[in-house]
Design an enzyme around this catalytic site. Structure first.
Site, short mmCIF file in Angstrom:
data_model
loop_
_atom_site.label_atom_id
_atom_site.label_comp_id
_atom_site.label_asym_id
_atom_site.label_seq_id
_atom_site.Cartn_x
_atom_site.Cartn_y
_atom_site.Cartn_z
N ASP A 140 -35.80 27.01 0.79
CA ASP A 140 -35.01 27.09 2.02
C ASP A 140 -34.91 28.53 2.54
O ASP A 140 -34.49 28.76 3.66
CB ASP A 140 -33.61 26.51 1.76
CG ASP A 140 -32.87 26.17 3.04
OD1 ASP A 140 -33.51 26.19 4.11
OD2 ASP A 140 -31.66 25.88 2.97
N GLU A 174 -37.12 30.30 3.73
CA GLU A 174 -38.49 30.30 4.26
C GLU A 174 -38.69 31.30 5.38
O GLU A 174 -39.80 31.76 5.61
CB GLU A 174 -38.86 28.89 4.75
CG GLU A 174 -38.41 28.54 6.17
CD GLU A 174 -36.90 28.55 6.39
OE1 GLU A 174 -36.17 28.46 5.39
OE2 GLU A 174 -36.46 28.65 7.55
N ARG A 217 -37.78 34.41 5.70
CA ARG A 217 -38.25 35.72 5.24
C ARG A 217 -39.71 35.65 4.80
O ARG A 217 -40.42 36.66 4.84
CB ARG A 217 -37.32 36.24 4.13
CG ARG A 217 -37.29 35.40 2.89
CD ARG A 217 -36.07 35.70 2.01
NE ARG A 217 -34.84 35.09 2.54
CZ ARG A 217 -33.63 35.21 1.97
NH1 ARG A 217 -33.50 35.95 0.87
NH2 ARG A 217 -32.57 34.64 2.50
N ASP A 235 -33.97 26.66 14.53
CA ASP A 235 -34.46 27.69 13.62
C ASP A 235 -35.65 28.49 14.17
O ASP A 235 -36.19 29.35 13.49
CB ASP A 235 -34.81 27.07 12.26
CG ASP A 235 -34.48 28.00 11.10
OD1 ASP A 235 -33.72 28.96 11.32
OD2 ASP A 235 -35.01 27.78 9.99
N LYS A 243 -38.63 34.67 14.45
CA LYS A 243 -38.79 33.57 13.49
C LYS A 243 -39.02 32.27 14.25
O LYS A 243 -38.19 31.85 15.05
CB LYS A 243 -37.53 33.45 12.61
CG LYS A 243 -37.52 32.22 11.68
CD LYS A 243 -36.28 32.19 10.78
CE LYS A 243 -36.17 30.87 10.01
NZ LYS A 243 -34.97 30.79 9.15
N LYS A 260 -31.95 20.71 2.34
CA LYS A 260 -30.58 20.94 2.81
C LYS A 260 -29.80 19.63 2.71
O LYS A 260 -30.37 18.56 2.92
CB LYS A 260 -30.58 21.37 4.28
CG LYS A 260 -31.07 22.77 4.51
CD LYS A 260 -31.01 23.09 5.99
CE LYS A 260 -31.63 24.45 6.29
NZ LYS A 260 -30.90 25.57 5.71
N ASP A 316 -36.16 23.29 10.13
CA ASP A 316 -35.94 23.72 8.75
C ASP A 316 -35.18 22.65 7.98
O ASP A 316 -33.97 22.49 8.13
CB ASP A 316 -35.15 25.04 8.75
CG ASP A 316 -34.97 25.60 7.34
OD1 ASP A 316 -35.62 25.09 6.40
OD2 ASP A 316 -34.19 26.57 7.20
N1 BES Z 1 -32.44 28.58 8.77
C1 BES Z 1 -31.58 28.90 7.69
C2 BES Z 1 -30.39 29.77 8.09
C3 BES Z 1 -29.41 29.19 9.07
C4 BES Z 1 -28.21 28.68 8.63
C5 BES Z 1 -29.68 29.21 10.42
C6 BES Z 1 -27.30 28.17 9.52
C7 BES Z 1 -28.76 28.69 11.33
C8 BES Z 1 -27.56 28.19 10.86
C9 BES Z 1 -32.38 29.66 6.62
O1 BES Z 1 -33.72 29.35 6.54
C10 BES Z 1 -31.78 29.32 5.29
O2 BES Z 1 -31.79 28.18 4.96
N2 BES Z 1 -31.26 30.31 4.59
C11 BES Z 1 -30.66 30.10 3.32
C12 BES Z 1 -31.12 31.21 2.40
C13 BES Z 1 -30.70 31.01 0.99
C14 BES Z 1 -31.43 29.83 0.38
C15 BES Z 1 -31.01 32.26 0.20
C16 BES Z 1 -29.15 30.14 3.50
O3 BES Z 1 -28.67 30.95 4.28
O4 BES Z 1 -28.49 29.32 2.89
ZN ZN Z 2 -34.61 28.69 8.31
ZN ZN Z 3 -34.12 27.64 5.32
#
Ligand code: BES
Ligand code: ZN
Ligand code: ZN
Length: 475
Positions: free
Chosen positions: A327, A329, A331, A268, A244, A256, A249
């Site tokens: 968010d 993104e 996947r 990220d 990834k 966020k 992000d």
């Molecule tokens: N990049 C984040 C995940 C992340 C969180 C990485 C903390 C490193 C530290 C990812 O893109 C994300 O935001 N995921 C969301 C998914 C949700 C919206 C279904 C999450 O985990 O909150």
């Molecule tokens: Zn992310």
């Molecule tokens: Zn994200």
């Protein structure tokens, strides 16, 4: 700058001597009678190290506990190296020597590895108050490690530190295009091939997920293909690694909350860093395995034309995705990369991604959550590498019962599950784009630490590189 290793015939005269000992070691060769008695009682009191000085020289004995399981003993030794390195930097030592007075040769490797990884600093942007480590050279006693072992160690640790550097770079430097440039440069240095697709090419390939995430950005996405193909590869079908590459992000329109969750989001592209570091090491080590790495890269931002919740995105493999959270993104861009992997008819595909806060919440930074459809035999091998390197893995289940959680009313699937099992529903989403045996590694917790953890450091850890190099070495 990091710690350099150098073979030495005689290490007894160095100003700072480090000696690895166990219960069977006699200190008579290194210490006076009086000191030996003191060291003995210190170790009986379970002190892990004993330091003594004579004539302006220091001797540090590091005691390892032979009764521990082999993989824990190795980890103890890496961690002991961290303490010794910190002590010697505190002493303003420029160089030190290392010898292993135990019968366990593997521990020499572990100690030197821990010492190099503990010496890492990211100082590129410091102009004031810079405190570089003084310890820059470790003299390795000839009987301790061979020339080839030292060369291997230097490559693997450097690969880990390359991954850390990439992750620690902020977006103000590391845009998607800059990431591609850095990858091209590393490819030239290490000997792997790099092809970079620009936005036009990505459009012609109909990578809908990558293009959707990129819509809020002022900067174009890239799709990077790295290939290491040795002449005498043992595998007919390649191993494909996917990383990834979200260079930042913000969450996009599903922004966020700042400051808590956005501060660390330059990490990220941690999955991309893992696969770049791995490609660097295996090419330099000339391992006889054909490996291809795929890195979709972009930032994720709210912008005038950003993709919105409710959008339906047609992915490269034709699957329609209802976006309910911009968010989620990672996947979206990984789905396209996993679909693209299909054209290489891979034997096995691994993806690395800082994918979900849920994985981090479940197991913290201590481990990587992994899951997937590869055989139990492959999983066993991955877990063996996890023990060798102490890059911990915990398997999450990908049961079919999780599949309904990402079903969409308006499209084929949606890009978020419910409030439960977030790391797994993300994995289930990725599974929809795979047509081959596959494992997914969610490194959201383990890639980046907000406080120092021994030789893994503070901030980027480079997690996954040592794991993958060990796996490919034993493939
Ligand atoms: N990049 C984040 C995940 C992340 C969180 C990485 C903390 C490193 C530290 C990812 O893109 C994300 O935001 N995921 C969301 C998914 C949700 C919206 C279904 C999450 O985990 O909150
Ligand atoms: Zn992310
Ligand atoms: Zn994200």
């Amino acid at each position: 700058m990091s710690l350099k290793l150098q073979l030495a015939k005689n290490t007894s005269a160095t100003a700072h001597r480090i000696i690895l000992c166990d219960k069977a070691t006699s200190y008579a060769g290194f210490l006076s009678k009086e000191d030996s008695a003191q060291a003995k009682s210190a170790f009986e009191a379970k002190q892990p190290t004993y330091q003594t000085y004579s004539g302006g020289k220091s001797v540090t004995l590091v005691m390892v506990d032979n009764t521990r399981e082999a993989f824990k003993l190795k980890e103890d030794t890496r961690r002991a190296a961290f303490n010794v390195v910190r002590f010697l930097n505190g002493q303003k030592a420029g160089e030190a020597s290392f010898e292993n007075a135990t019968a366990n040769k593997e521990l020499s490797f572990a100690f030197a590895e821990g010492a190099i990884l503990s010496s890492y600093q990211f100082l590129k942007y410091k102009t004031k108050d810079v405190k570089p480590h003084t310890l820059v050279k470790l003299l390795i006693n000839e009987n301790t490690l061979s020339k080839t072992e030292i060369a291997e160690l230097e490559i693997v640790t450097k690969a880990n530190l390359i991954a850390r550097d990439l992750i620690n770079e902020p977006l103000s430097y590391l845009t998607a295009e800059q990431l591609s440039k850095d990858i091209v440069k590393l490819g030239k240095e290490a000997g792997f091939k790099v092809e970079v697709f620009n936005k036009k090419k990505i459009e012609s390939l109909k990578m809908g997920g990558l293009l959707a995430v990129n819509r809020g950005s002022q900067r174009p996405p890239t799709f990077n293909i790295l290939e290491y193909k040795p002449l005498k590869a043992k595998n007919k079908k390649p191993l494909v690694l996917v990383g990834k590459g979200v260079v930042y992000d913000t969450g996009g329109l599903s922004l966020k909350p700042t400051p808590n969750s956005m501060d660390m989001m330059k990490c990220d592209m941690g999955g991309a860093a893992t696969v770049v570091g791995t490609m660097y090491a295996i090419s330099k080590l000339k391992l006889p395995i054909h490996v291809i790495a795929l890195i979709p890269a972009t930032d994720n931002r709210p912008g005038e034309d950003a993709y919105v919740p409710g959008d339906v995105v047609t992915m490269m493999n034709g699957l329609n995705v209802e976006v309910l959270n911009t968010d989620a993104e990672g996947r979206m861009i990984l789905g396209d990369a996993l679909a693209y992997a299909d054209r290489f008819k891979p034997e096995l595909v691994f993806d690395f991604a800082t994918l979900t806060g849920a994985a981090k919440a479940a197991i913290s930074g201590l481990a990587t959550a992994y899951m997937g459809t590869a055989s139990d035999e492959v999983k066993k091998k991955v877990e063996a590498s996890s023990k060798n390197t102490h890059e911990r893995l915990v398997e999450f289940p990908l049961w079919e019962e999780f599949a309904p959680m990402i079903k969409s009313d308006v499209a084929d699937i949606k890009n978020v599950g419910g409030s439960e099992a977030g790391a797994i529903t993300a994995g289930k989403f990725l599974e929809c784009f795979t047509t081959y045996p596959w494992l997914h590694f969610d490194i959201a917790g383990s890639a980046y630490l907000m406080s120092e953890d021994n030789y893994r450091g503070k901030y980027a850890t480079g997690v996954g590189v040592r794991l993958m190099v060990d796996f490919i070495k034993n493939y």
